[in-house]
Scaffold this active site. Structure first.
Site, mmCIF file in Angstrom:
data_model
loop_
_atom_site.group_PDB
_atom_site.id
_atom_site.type_symbol
_atom_site.label_atom_id
_atom_site.label_comp_id
_atom_site.label_asym_id
_atom_site.label_seq_id
_atom_site.Cartn_x
_atom_site.Cartn_y
_atom_site.Cartn_z
ATOM 1 N N ASP A 1 40.520 30.143 98.112
ATOM 2 C CA ASP A 1 41.781 29.410 98.033
ATOM 3 C C ASP A 1 41.563 27.921 98.321
ATOM 4 O O ASP A 1 41.970 27.052 97.541
ATOM 5 C CB ASP A 1 42.764 30.000 99.047
ATOM 6 C CG ASP A 1 44.184 30.067 98.524
ATOM 7 O OD1 ASP A 1 44.386 29.901 97.311
ATOM 8 O OD2 ASP A 1 45.094 30.284 99.338
ATOM 9 N N GLU B 1 49.532 24.426 97.920
ATOM 10 C CA GLU B 1 49.852 25.402 98.964
ATOM 11 C C GLU B 1 49.161 25.139 100.296
ATOM 12 O O GLU B 1 49.716 25.377 101.356
ATOM 13 C CB GLU B 1 49.477 26.804 98.460
ATOM 14 C CG GLU B 1 49.896 27.919 99.384
ATOM 15 C CD GLU B 1 49.697 29.288 98.763
ATOM 16 O OE1 GLU B 1 50.253 30.247 99.304
ATOM 17 O OE2 GLU B 1 48.985 29.386 97.746
ATOM 18 N N ASP C 1 48.894 26.110 92.486
ATOM 19 C CA ASP C 1 48.636 27.306 93.280
ATOM 20 C C ASP C 1 47.167 27.630 93.062
ATOM 21 O O ASP C 1 46.768 28.068 91.982
ATOM 22 C CB ASP C 1 49.507 28.478 92.841
ATOM 23 C CG ASP C 1 49.481 29.617 93.856
ATOM 24 O OD1 ASP C 1 48.465 29.741 94.575
ATOM 25 O OD2 ASP C 1 50.458 30.381 93.950
ATOM 26 N N ILE D 1 45.075 29.917 94.187
ATOM 27 C CA ILE D 1 44.891 31.325 93.814
ATOM 28 C C ILE D 1 46.252 31.995 93.902
ATOM 29 O O ILE D 1 46.751 32.284 94.989
ATOM 30 C CB ILE D 1 43.890 32.074 94.712
ATOM 31 C CG1 ILE D 1 42.488 31.520 94.553
ATOM 32 C CG2 ILE D 1 43.888 33.570 94.354
ATOM 33 C CD1 ILE D 1 41.437 32.285 95.338
ATOM 34 N N ASP D 2 46.856 32.214 92.766
ATOM 35 C CA ASP D 2 48.121 32.929 92.707
ATOM 36 C C ASP D 2 47.800 34.400 92.487
ATOM 37 O O ASP D 2 47.149 34.767 91.511
ATOM 38 C CB ASP D 2 48.962 32.387 91.550
ATOM 39 C CG ASP D 2 50.338 33.025 91.496
ATOM 40 O OD1 ASP D 2 50.838 33.439 92.555
ATOM 41 O OD2 ASP D 2 50.909 33.098 90.398
ATOM 42 N N THR E 1 46.844 36.713 95.515
ATOM 43 C CA THR E 1 45.712 36.952 96.416
ATOM 44 C C THR E 1 45.385 38.441 96.558
ATOM 45 O O THR E 1 44.216 38.805 96.683
ATOM 46 C CB THR E 1 45.988 36.353 97.813
ATOM 47 O OG1 THR E 1 47.242 36.844 98.301
ATOM 48 C CG2 THR E 1 46.053 34.837 97.739
ATOM 49 N N HIS F 1 56.539 42.446 96.463
ATOM 50 C CA HIS F 1 56.826 41.139 95.890
ATOM 51 C C HIS F 1 58.113 41.107 95.080
ATOM 52 O O HIS F 1 58.591 40.028 94.736
ATOM 53 C CB HIS F 1 55.663 40.689 94.995
ATOM 54 C CG HIS F 1 54.412 40.413 95.765
ATOM 55 N ND1 HIS F 1 53.199 40.222 95.154
ATOM 56 C CD2 HIS F 1 54.189 40.292 97.096
ATOM 57 C CE1 HIS F 1 52.271 39.997 96.077
ATOM 58 N NE2 HIS F 1 52.854 40.032 97.254
ATOM 59 N N SER G 1 50.331 37.921 89.845
ATOM 60 C CA SER G 1 50.212 36.484 89.604
ATOM 61 C C SER G 1 50.932 35.993 88.357
ATOM 62 O O SER G 1 51.582 36.748 87.631
ATOM 63 C CB SER G 1 48.738 36.083 89.534
ATOM 64 O OG SER G 1 48.181 36.343 88.246
ATOM 65 N N LYS H 1 51.173 37.093 84.441
ATOM 66 C CA LYS H 1 52.317 37.699 83.747
ATOM 67 C C LYS H 1 52.922 36.730 82.744
ATOM 68 O O LYS H 1 53.309 37.104 81.636
ATOM 69 C CB LYS H 1 53.382 38.128 84.758
ATOM 70 C CG LYS H 1 53.014 39.311 85.625
ATOM 71 C CD LYS H 1 54.182 39.755 86.470
ATOM 72 C CE LYS H 1 54.484 38.798 87.597
ATOM 73 N NZ LYS H 1 53.417 38.737 88.621
ATOM 74 N N ARG I 1 61.821 39.243 88.003
ATOM 75 C CA ARG I 1 61.326 39.033 89.362
ATOM 76 C C ARG I 1 62.517 38.870 90.295
ATOM 77 O O ARG I 1 63.312 37.930 90.157
ATOM 78 C CB ARG I 1 60.436 37.798 89.437
ATOM 79 C CG ARG I 1 59.961 37.459 90.862
ATOM 80 C CD ARG I 1 59.071 36.239 90.877
ATOM 81 N NE ARG I 1 58.790 35.767 92.216
ATOM 82 C CZ ARG I 1 57.814 36.210 93.001
ATOM 83 N NH1 ARG I 1 57.018 37.175 92.563
ATOM 84 N NH2 ARG I 1 57.612 35.723 94.206
ATOM 85 N N ASP J 1 54.481 28.586 92.428
ATOM 86 C CA ASP J 1 54.426 29.967 91.945
ATOM 87 C C ASP J 1 54.953 30.125 90.524
ATOM 88 O O ASP J 1 54.834 31.199 89.933
ATOM 89 C CB ASP J 1 55.217 30.887 92.869
ATOM 90 C CG ASP J 1 54.487 31.173 94.164
ATOM 91 O OD1 ASP J 1 53.242 31.184 94.163
ATOM 92 O OD2 ASP J 1 55.165 31.378 95.198
#
Length: 395
Positions: free
Chosen positions: A89, A114, A177, A179-180, A182, A277, A301, A304, A318, A330
């Site tokens: 990250d 982030e 981001d 690493i979206d 994790t 999530h 992540s 999508k 979502r 995000d």
């Protein structure tokens, strides 16, 4: 994130763009460091920003892939140990920040990201910083087009802290981001390096690096015999459409477009892999109202967004649990990839996402994406199901 891990182990005026592009190509062809500096476009073209973003995301993806390979080889590694993903990250953010900032005049670069370096500057953070610096330098050295001196630990810390901008409605701000996804990263599954660009509060460009997403559609699973590479890079800029190419460069960019399906009974929808999530009971109810028959495509992540932009799914739903507040990193890159691919991204009130308010997205309940023709019927189903939910489901 680091605390948990440690406990557990403007710019110049518009100029000749053709000349700039030519110089960039010469720099790549001769495998030398780019010496040019980006110019603010007073028109609507953000092509050069996408060029820079693509290079930065590819570098960060290379570091993340290296860390993930090492993580998966350690059979005793537990999913609760966040140390490797923490290193990746921070390393990803440092690389993206360093790669972009070196192309801008001093003091003109702004990024909303982030992470910050506070924990890395502590005594207990020193070993982690050492590893991050090593990985960053190894990644830079692996790129033959970069001929630069190794970064010091302080260079890495400064690069990470360039992500401390608050963003907002004025000026240009990169949104990252590093690493979206994790949990997907730790599982060896989907994750993304998501980089967007805000110009006066509007997302105008975005790049998604998805190292584990196949170039072939995932709508019905990927055949074992597929010759398509794994690893996608989606890019988009305002008014220029969206494209996908292979992360390794073996497949050149090609345009993508959201699905043109108009019958919801023939549609597929995607949502978060992790039930924590998103409220999957609510999305199941919405799918039922719409008459969706296919099972959901569940992936981690902003991959999508990329998958939907090329038609792997028709609807994205979502709905985070109560109390969760969406961050702009995000969704920024993914949102423009979808919209430039011909789709729409909106909240439960039918309004487009507003990235101009700082580091957070303040919106009406959830995030929905689909094609333009299906928006009214999908929005109607969402609002119907939300009314049937208990009031505590809203935030």
């Amino acid at each position: 994130m680091l605390k948990q891990a440690l406990h557990q182990s403007h710019y110049l005026h518009q100029q000749d763009w053709s000349a700039i592009t030519s110089r960039a190509r010469i720099g790549i062809a001769s495998r030398k460091v780019w010496s040019w500096r980006p110019v603010v476009s007073m028109a609507t073209s953000y092509h050069e920003d996408v060029v820079l973003a693509t290079r930065a995301v590819r570098l960060a993806s290379r570091l993340c892939q290296s860390v993930q390979r090492g993580l998966l080889k350690q059979e005793t590694q537990t999913k609760a140990d966040k140390s490797p993903v923490t290193v990746a990250d921070y390393g990803s953010q440092a690389l993206v920040s360093w790669s972009l900032a070196r192309e801008y005049p001093s003091g003109s670069f702004s990024m909303v990201a982030e992470e910050d370096s506070e924990d890395l500057r502590t005594e207990e953070g020193a070993p982690v910083l050492e590893r991050i610096t090593q990985l960053v330098n190894e990644t830079i050295a692996s790129d033959a087009t970069l001929d630069v001196a190794p970064l010091s630990k302080e260079d890495v810390l400064e690069a990470i802290d360039r992500g401390n901008s608050e963003g907002g409605s004025n000026g240009r701000h990169w949104v990252l981001d590093p690493i979206d996804g994790t949990r997907g990263f730790v599982r060896g599954d989907q994750y993304a390096i998501a980089l967007g660009l805000l110009d006066n509060g509007k997302v105008v460009a975005g790049v998604l690096g998805c190292p584990n997403l196949p170039m072939e559609s995932i709508a019905n699973g990927v055949p074992a015999s597929s010759n398509e590479p794994v690893g996608c890079l989606f890019s988009a800029s305002l008014g220029a459409g969206a494209t996908v190419e292979s992360l390794d460069g073996s497949v050149k960019p090609k345009p993508v477009h959201v699905s043109s399906v108009e019958d919801t009974t023939a549609a597929t929808f995607c949502e978060s892999y992790e039930s924590a999530h998103s409220m999957q009971d609510l999305t199941a109810n919405i799918a039922g109202v719409l008459g969706v028959k296919a099972p959901p495509v569940r992936i981690d992540s902003q991959a999508k967004y990329g998958a939907m932009a090329r038609g792997d799914a028709v609807i994205y739903l979502r709905f985070p649990h109560k109390g969760y507040r969406e961050k702009i990193w995000d969704h920024a890159a993914g949102a423009i990839v979808i919209t430039e691919a011909g789709g729409e991204v909106f909240d439960a009130a039918g309004e487009p996402l507003d990235f101009s308010r700082g580091r957070w997205l303040d919106l009406e309940t959830g995030i929905i994406a689909t094609n333009k023709k299906l928006k009214p019927v999908v929005l109607s189903a969402v609002q119907k199901c939300l009314k049937e939910q208990k009031p505590s489901a809203k935030h």
